[in-house]
Design an enzyme around this catalytic site. Structure first.
Site, PDB file in Angstrom:
ATOM      1  N   PRO A 295       0.830  -1.217   0.000  1.00 21.72           N
ATOM      2  CA  PRO A 295       0.000   0.000   0.000  1.00 21.72           C
ATOM      3  C   PRO A 295       0.857   1.256   0.000  1.00 21.72           C
ATOM      4  CG  PRO A 295      -0.781  -1.573   1.640  1.00 21.72           C
ATOM      5  CD  PRO A 295       0.531  -2.092   1.153  1.00 21.72           C
ATOM      6  N   GLY A 296       0.446   2.228  -0.780  1.00 18.94           N
ATOM      7  CA  GLY A 296       1.109   3.520  -0.789  1.00 18.94           C
ATOM      8  C   GLY A 296       2.298   3.631  -1.705  1.00 18.94           C
ATOM      9  N   THR A 297       2.541   2.643  -2.550  1.00 15.10           N
ATOM     10  CA  THR A 297       3.710   2.703  -3.428  1.00 15.10           C
ATOM     11  C   THR A 297       3.432   3.436  -4.735  1.00 15.10           C
ATOM     12  OG1 THR A 297       3.124   0.486  -4.207  1.00 15.10           O
ATOM     13  CG2 THR A 297       4.787   0.646  -2.480  1.00 15.10           C
ATOM     14  N   THR A 300      -2.091   3.433  -7.935  1.00 18.91           N
ATOM     15  CA  THR A 300      -3.170   4.257  -8.495  1.00 18.91           C
ATOM     16  C   THR A 300      -2.609   5.497  -9.180  1.00 18.91           C
ATOM     17  OG1 THR A 300      -4.610   3.477  -6.710  1.00 18.91           O
ATOM     18  CG2 THR A 300      -5.349   5.391  -7.941  1.00 18.91           C
ATOM     19  N   GLU A 516      16.886   2.389  27.663  1.00 16.74           N
ATOM     20  CA  GLU A 516      17.230   2.741  26.286  1.00 16.74           C
ATOM     21  C   GLU A 516      18.736   2.722  26.077  1.00 16.74           C
ATOM     22  OE1 GLU A 516      15.011   2.867  24.063  1.00 16.74           O
ATOM     23  OE2 GLU A 516      13.353   2.742  25.483  1.00 16.74           O
TER      24      GLU A 516
END
Length: 706
Positions: A295-297, A300, A516
């Site tokens: 998705p998002g590559t 469309t 961390e």
């Protein structure tokens, strides 16, 4: 004082209930059913014997009145005489001894003929109801004729004039008319009413049928057809958007980071523009092209670029638009879409998210006649069936190629599968340049550094990154977007917004700093592991602190991970828990729960899928039956015994214990650097990669050697 019979009776009906009236025989008059036919209500007063004379007088008056009705005199054609008169002597009234306002000495005298004068009648053809009642009581109305619904009457006065009166809902009207000798009749309507009713009974159903017929015709091909106002038959119509000359505003120049995909699609566009170039060599135009990628590559976006470059008719729709409320709509809309496309050939049909209707068949869930199966069967037939689809190129996009039916993917339907993958560093630089157009950037913004800090980002992710940076700059009242805004926007996208108002105690802040610092210390000293990019103890989202590593671009693109890298990854994840143990075993927290989940998942994959266990060997176990909704096996059965499951658990435990020992050894060896790094985090809350490496150089840290 003299009272006429009409006055006496009207007084009784208007509510003078103190005047007792005898039971009388009602005149025989034909009345409509909706009129009230009650004339009198007898009132018997057994306790008052002095009222007998007035009862006798009233009876005599009623007998005389009924004798002189028009019905009784109809044979002689004589006009009805005026009603009789009851005379009462006012000096004989004795209210104290009688309940009646009249005395017992009431004589019945013959009525005196009086000439009727028409000068007292109202003028005009429309009378008020009060005027009508007064005329009736004065004997000046000869007959009335009610309309069929009883709302209007037509009167005929004694002088022959006629007038209309609107009748209110008065239940005493019929009684008043009858007691005053008025002839009553009811209109039966016009002579043509029967024929009109018959014609109306046939006309109304015909009009209803004609209306339904027009509605259905409108839905099939009239104004409510394609591009119309809509109708009930529009359920079977395709909802695709058609553009004779596409104006998407997007060309291939606006697409960056997908050079290989652009090349494949540019050939399709060139085939449409210059077909002779290919047909001269015997080449055939591809019937379908499937865009596959996460998705998002930009799948469309590429389709929009094809529409903008091709210059041919372009149909676009989403696969979810085929299926609607009713059964069979999906197949009908597929047929309608390809019928319209063939009429505009050569053209392009773009179907977005085709996995909505193109999923693999054969699962058997929900019945064999599944609506989705009808739709995909029709789609298969239209793309490469008996009649073919000459001149129609189908362009589809999906991010789930694994769920598509094999018949849909074969050559002849989708001849090409174009993979639109995540962009590399060079592609991300180009995408950042595209999405920075129109934005005021500071001179310190380096697209190459941003691209290297965003491995795995798609084009949409990078667009969102630049947009978030612009929003942060506007929030801070800046005129330019600097690298700080871009860095803060990147952290916001990855981990969520900062919790600036969160109240953190010094003890918790110190514990998070050591946690961390443990991750960063172990990761920096592990050979062939990702370098540390940034350490932060500022709470973001659900995390109290974050350690950012810059993964290798080559490793991400290839998807190949060595055994040593996975073992180092587990050790880095356990470094936070090991650092917490500096405060003692009783002071460790639940902050490492997500780290444990990551370690367990990696260790189990190493044993079950990757063949990194000597006891299990190069065998993949625990594959399961797959997703039953994708046409695969319904149940997920274990393909190994319980004894093998025990071995898998022991191997997983051994890998985790080994990673824990490595992390403990590194932290114990470089405990001084751990304290310095934790103290620096407490003071500054954020330490970048360069500052972290300078601390390591000063501390003369050495890489871990197994």
């Amino acid at each position: 004082m003299a009272f006429s019979t009409s006055s006496l009776l009207s007084t009784n009906f208007l509510g003078a209930r103190n005047i007792p009236t005898p039971k009388t025989t009602k005149p025989s008059i034909s009345l409509p059913l909706f009129f009230k036919t009650k004339f009198f209500n007898s009132q018997n007063d057994n306790n008052n014997n002095n009222s007998e004379p007035i009862k006798s007088a009233a009876v005599s008056a009623l007998i005389l009145s009924s004798m002189f009705t028009p019905a009784a005199l109809a044979a002689d054609n004589l006009p009805p005489p005026p009603p009789p008169v009851l005379e009462a002597q006012p000096n004989q009234l004795n209210p104290a001894n009688s309940t009646s306002p009249f005395s017992q000495n009431i004589s019945l005298t013959a009525p005196k003929p009086q000439a009727q004068s028409s000068t007292d009648l109202p003028d005009g053809s429309q009378w008020r109801y009060s005027e009508f009642l007064n005329a009736v009581k004065k004997g000046k109305v000869e007959r009335v004729r009610f309309s069929k619904d009883g709302s209007v009457l037509q009167l005929t006065a004694v002088d022959g004039r006629r007038a209309n009166v609107i009748v209110p809902n008065d239940p005493d009207l019929i009684d008043i008319l009858a007691m005053n000798g008025v002839d009553i009749s009811v209109s039966e309507g016009e002579q043509g009413n029967g024929l009109f009713s018959f014609v109306g009974s046939l006309l109304l159903p015909f009009l209803a049928f004609a209306g339904l017929f027009l509605i259905f015709r409108r839905g099939q091909g009239g104004p409510g057809g394609p591009g119309g106002l809509g109708g009930p038959m529009d359920f079977g119509r395709s909802k695709s958007k058609f553009q004779e000359v596409p104006e998407t505003g997007v060309t291939f120049a606006d697409v960056a980071g997908a050079d290989q995909a652009k090349l494949e699609l540019q050939e399709v566009v060139d085939f449409l523009k210059n077909p002779d170039k290919y047909t001269a060599l015997g080449a055939k135009i591809p019937k379908g092209c499937l865009l596959v990628g996460p998705p998002g590559t930009g799948k469309t976006l590429l389709a929009r670029a094809v529409a903008g470059e091709a210059g041919t008719p372009f149909f676009s729709c989403a696969a979810s638009e085929f299926v609607e409320l009713f059964v069979g709509v999906g197949a009908s809309r597929v047929r309608d879409l390809f019928e319209k496309a063939k009429s505009k050939a050569p053209c392009i049909v773009f179907i977005d998210e085709i996995d909505a209707v193109g999923r693999q068949r054969g699962a058997g869930l929900g019945g064999g006649n599944d609506e989705r199966e009808q739709t995909i069967n029709q789609l298969l037939t239209e793309m490469d069936g008996f009649s073919g689809n000459s001149g129609v190129i189908v362009l589809a996009a999906t991010n789930r190629p694994d769920v598509l039916d094999s018949a849909l993917l074969r050559p002849g339907r989708f001849d090409r599968q174009v993979t639109v993958d995540r962009p590399d560093v060079a592609g991300r630089v180009k995408i950042l340049q595209v999405h920075s157009r129109g934005k005021a950037l500071a001179k310190d913004v380096d697209f190459d550094k941003i691209a290297r800090r965003t491995p795995g980002f798609t084009g949409v992710d990078l667009q969102n990154l630049m947009n978030e940076a612009a929003i942060l700059a506007a929030r801070r009242d800046l005129k330019e977007i600097s690298k700080d805004e871009i860095a803060d926007a990147l952290e916001r996208i990855i981990a969520g917004p900062e919790k600036k108002n969160a109240v953190v105690s010094e003890e918790k802040k110190k514990l998070v700093a050591y946690h961390e610092a443990g991750h960063a210390l172990v990761g920096a000293l592990m050979p062939e592991y990702d370098p540390v990019a940034k350490i932060s103890i500022i709470p973001r989202g659900q995390a109290g602190g974050l350690t950012f590593f810059a993964p290798s671009e080559e490793r991400l693109e290839s998807g190949l991970y060595s055994r040593s890298y996975l073992e180092n990854q587990m050790a880095v994840a356990l470094g936070g828990r090991v650092a917490e143990e500096v405060f003692g075993q009783d002071n460790v927290t639940t902050g490492a729960s997500n780290d444990f989940m990551q370690v367990s998942r990696v260790a189990r994959q190493m044993v079950e899928r990757f063949g990194f266990s000597k006891k299990i060997g190069q065998v993949a176990i625990g594959g399961g039956g797959g997703n039953p909704f994708l046409g695969q096996q319904m149940s997920s059965q274990k393909d190994y015994s319980m004894a093998t499951a025990d071995i898998v658990d022991k191997e997983v435990r051994e890998l985790v214990d080994k990673a824990y020992e490595r992390a403990t050894q590194i932290i114990n060896t470089h405990i001084d650097i751990l304290h310095k790094l934790a103290q620096l985090l407490i003071e500054k809350e954020t330490v970048d990669g360069e500052e972290f490496m300078s601390l390591f150089i000063d501390g003369k840290a050495e890489l871990y050697v197994s």
